[in-house]
Design a protein around this motif. Structure first.
Motif, PDB file in Angstrom:
ATOM      1  N   SER A 162      22.246 -40.486  34.958  1.00  0.00           N
ATOM      2  CA  SER A 162      22.645 -39.447  34.017  1.00  0.00           C
ATOM      3  C   SER A 162      21.416 -38.740  33.451  1.00  0.00           C
ATOM      4  O   SER A 162      20.276 -39.164  33.686  1.00  0.00           O
ATOM      5  CB  SER A 162      23.462 -40.047  32.862  1.00  0.00           C
ATOM      6  N   VAL A 163      21.672 -37.680  32.711  1.00  0.00           N
ATOM      7  CA  VAL A 163      20.626 -36.908  32.054  1.00  0.00           C
ATOM      8  C   VAL A 163      20.615 -37.254  30.561  1.00  0.00           C
ATOM      9  O   VAL A 163      21.682 -37.409  29.950  1.00  0.00           O
ATOM     10  CB  VAL A 163      20.881 -35.392  32.222  1.00  0.00           C
ATOM     11  N   GLN A 169      18.878 -44.090  42.423  1.00  0.00           N
ATOM     12  CA  GLN A 169      19.843 -43.038  42.126  1.00  0.00           C
ATOM     13  C   GLN A 169      19.697 -42.614  40.672  1.00  0.00           C
ATOM     14  O   GLN A 169      19.289 -43.407  39.808  1.00  0.00           O
ATOM     15  CB  GLN A 169      21.275 -43.509  42.375  1.00  0.00           C
ATOM     16  N   VAL A 224      15.689 -38.259  32.806  1.00  0.00           N
ATOM     17  CA  VAL A 224      16.870 -38.835  33.449  1.00  0.00           C
ATOM     18  C   VAL A 224      16.804 -40.355  33.415  1.00  0.00           C
ATOM     19  O   VAL A 224      15.727 -40.952  33.301  1.00  0.00           O
ATOM     20  CB  VAL A 224      16.999 -38.352  34.921  1.00  0.00           C
ATOM     21  N   LEU A 264      20.008 -36.981  45.988  1.00  0.00           N
ATOM     22  CA  LEU A 264      20.991 -36.309  45.130  1.00  0.00           C
ATOM     23  C   LEU A 264      22.248 -35.929  45.910  1.00  0.00           C
ATOM     24  O   LEU A 264      23.125 -35.248  45.398  1.00  0.00           O
ATOM     25  CB  LEU A 264      20.363 -35.063  44.488  1.00  0.00           C
ATOM     26  N   ARG A 278      27.511 -31.485  39.168  1.00  0.00           N
ATOM     27  CA  ARG A 278      28.331 -32.425  38.396  1.00  0.00           C
ATOM     28  C   ARG A 278      27.515 -33.120  37.313  1.00  0.00           C
ATOM     29  O   ARG A 278      27.986 -33.324  36.196  1.00  0.00           O
ATOM     30  CB  ARG A 278      28.952 -33.458  39.337  1.00  0.00           C
ATOM     31  N   LYS A 279      26.278 -33.482  37.659  1.00  0.00           N
ATOM     32  CA  LYS A 279      25.423 -34.167  36.692  1.00  0.00           C
ATOM     33  C   LYS A 279      24.603 -33.186  35.844  1.00  0.00           C
ATOM     34  O   LYS A 279      23.879 -33.609  34.954  1.00  0.00           O
ATOM     35  CB  LYS A 279      24.486 -35.133  37.422  1.00  0.00           C
ATOM     36  N   ASP A 280      24.715 -31.902  36.170  1.00  0.00           N
ATOM     37  CA  ASP A 280      23.991 -30.857  35.433  1.00  0.00           C
ATOM     38  C   ASP A 280      22.494 -31.173  35.360  1.00  0.00           C
ATOM     39  O   ASP A 280      21.887 -31.161  34.286  1.00  0.00           O
ATOM     40  CB  ASP A 280      24.567 -30.685  34.029  1.00  0.00           C
ATOM     41  N   LEU A 281      21.911 -31.445  36.528  1.00  0.00           N
ATOM     42  CA  LEU A 281      20.489 -31.783  36.591  1.00  0.00           C
ATOM     43  C   LEU A 281      19.637 -30.520  36.559  1.00  0.00           C
ATOM     44  O   LEU A 281      19.943 -29.540  37.251  1.00  0.00           O
ATOM     45  CB  LEU A 281      20.195 -32.574  37.875  1.00  0.00           C
ATOM     46  N   GLU A 330      26.900 -32.587  43.685  1.00  0.00           N
ATOM     47  CA  GLU A 330      26.434 -33.707  42.871  1.00  0.00           C
ATOM     48  C   GLU A 330      25.452 -33.224  41.802  1.00  0.00           C
ATOM     49  O   GLU A 330      25.484 -33.678  40.655  1.00  0.00           O
ATOM     50  CB  GLU A 330      25.772 -34.752  43.774  1.00  0.00           C
TER      51      GLU A 330
END
Length: 411
Positions: free
Chosen positions: A101-102, A98, A87, A70, A78-81, A75
């Motif tokens: 997105s979610v 990698q 995912v 990650l 940014r991806k709001d994981l 990061e």
């Protein structure tokens, strides 16, 4: 896709690393959906912490993927994981897993937002600090401040120490090194050489599964073969931040002996202006290297580690750059394919003869050695009117059978 006429291929030629007469088309990376179960933290050799996603196992491109890097806290934000998210993952370049997105519509109500830790996950729980640039700006990288006291950094330093371009100890890979570290047999580099002469420890190894007389003999042979080591490999093997292979060679040639190098580093650690100026005067050494060397040798633990290691070794003096050769003081660029030497061999040979090897062509370049497939660098050499030699002409020049003005001027 490629042009199928050889004469057209010859006319089109090459750029630096690829032909102009062919282009590769990659199919879109295969993607899959899985669940983010957890985020763990890994600590590298220099203390940089990297978050790693732990995923429900899923097959992507024929490979079962369970982990994905990650990169950093920014990061993740940014991806709001969040833990528990569904995912979409893929293998970048069909190699590195990698998270793309979610799937927000499948986010569970209890999905937990990840809070990046403020302390290292090692038993010492030392604070993490954001790295800053020379201008004082903070970067995305966070580092453990524990240095060698951090067991995660210590094992990574040991792995670097035995790596191919450092001490290159045959028979001591990551798996064996981790096992010896966990059992307390190896805690610092000097312990590797003590192990090679510890009859009691070696006898215990012979009794283990996977080891035997031959395996232990090979390990001892690999260790003993590196008791005699070149000064540049010794410097590189210490694992000091910002001191890679090229800088290690520069420092070795600048100080010539291990004693002179270590005495100078002690003075640099004490912020002696004269010693710091002497180090700064070396080619390709700047503020980052000076600060890294000062910080490393300012630590008492590091000084003891280095002293213990030196006691186990015979460190060879470096050769001063030659000044009486046809290429001494000249800047050389190699481009295209070399047929009689590898690129590393050619670079080492040129540097031993007092030349400076650069990676790009500029007005400061004196000689460009061009092999088959030379592209943009050869074009730049032509535009600047630089001297261009073939590989054979280069070998003739350094052997003294070609006059220094030999070869042809590009353009």
């Amino acid at each position: 896709y490629k042009v199928d006429r050889l004469d057209w291929q010859g006319r089109l030629g090459f750029v630096s690393r690829s032909p102009r007469w062919a282009v590769a088309r990659k199919f879109p990376a295969e993607q899959a959906r899985t669940v983010l179960q957890a985020i763990d933290i890994q600590v590298g050799r220099t203390g940089a912490v990297t978050p790693v996603a732990r995923l429900s196992p899923v097959t992507v491109g024929g490979v079962v993927v369970e982990n994905a890097t990650l990169h950093n806290a920014d990061e993740i934000a940014r991806k709001d994981l969040r833990i528990g998210d569904t995912v979409i993952i893929q293998r970048a370049g069909d190699v590195i897993p990698q998270i793309v997105s979610v799937v927000l519509e499948e986010r569970p109500k209890r999905a937990k937002r990840y809070v990046f830790p403020t302390h290292c996950p090692c038993p010492l729980h030392t604070p993490l600090a954001r790295e800053t640039t020379a201008s004082g700006a903070e970067t995305v990288v966070r580092r453990c401040t524990g240095e060698f006291a951090c067991p995660f950094q210590r094992i990574e330093h040991l792995i670097h120490f035995v790596s191919r371009r450092a001490f290159d100890i045959e028979g001591l890979g990551v798996k064996q090194l981790q096992a010896f570290f966990d059992e307390g047999l190896i805690k610092e580099p000097a312990d590797i050489f003590r192990l090679g002469r510890n009859d009691q420890a070696l006898a215990m190894l012979r009794e283990r599964d996977g080891y035997g007389e031959t395996s232990v003999a090979n390990l001892v042979r690999g260790i003993e073969a590196r008791r005699i080591i070149a000064l540049d490999r010794f410097i590189y093997g210490l694992g000091i931040r910002h001191i890679g292979e090229t800088t290690a060679v520069t420092m070795a040639r600048g100080y010539l002996t291990a004693q002179a190098f270590l005495e100078a580093m002690d003075r640099v650690a004490d912020r002696d202006p004269e010693a710091m100026a002497e180090l700064d005067a070396l080619d390709q050494v700047g503020a980052a290297v000076i600060e890294a060397a000062a910080a490393f040798f300012a630590e008492d633990h590091n000084r003891r580690m280095v002293a213990n290691l030196v006691d186990q070794l015979d460190i060879l003096d470096a050769e001063a750059p030659k000044t009486d050769t046809a290429v001494a003081g000249k800047t050389v660029v190699f481009t295209g394919a070399l047929e009689r030497l590898t690129r590393d061999e050619a670079k080492a040979q040129a540097e031993a003869l007092g030349a400076k090897v650069a990676s790009s062509v500029s007005k400061k370049t004196d000689i460009v050695v061009a092999g088959p497939g030379a592209g943009s660098k050869l074009k730049t050499a032509a535009e600047l009117g630089l001297q261009v030699l073939t590989e054979d002409e280069w070998l003739a020049l350094i052997s003294g059978t070609l006059a220094p003005q030999g070869g042809e001027r590009a353009g």
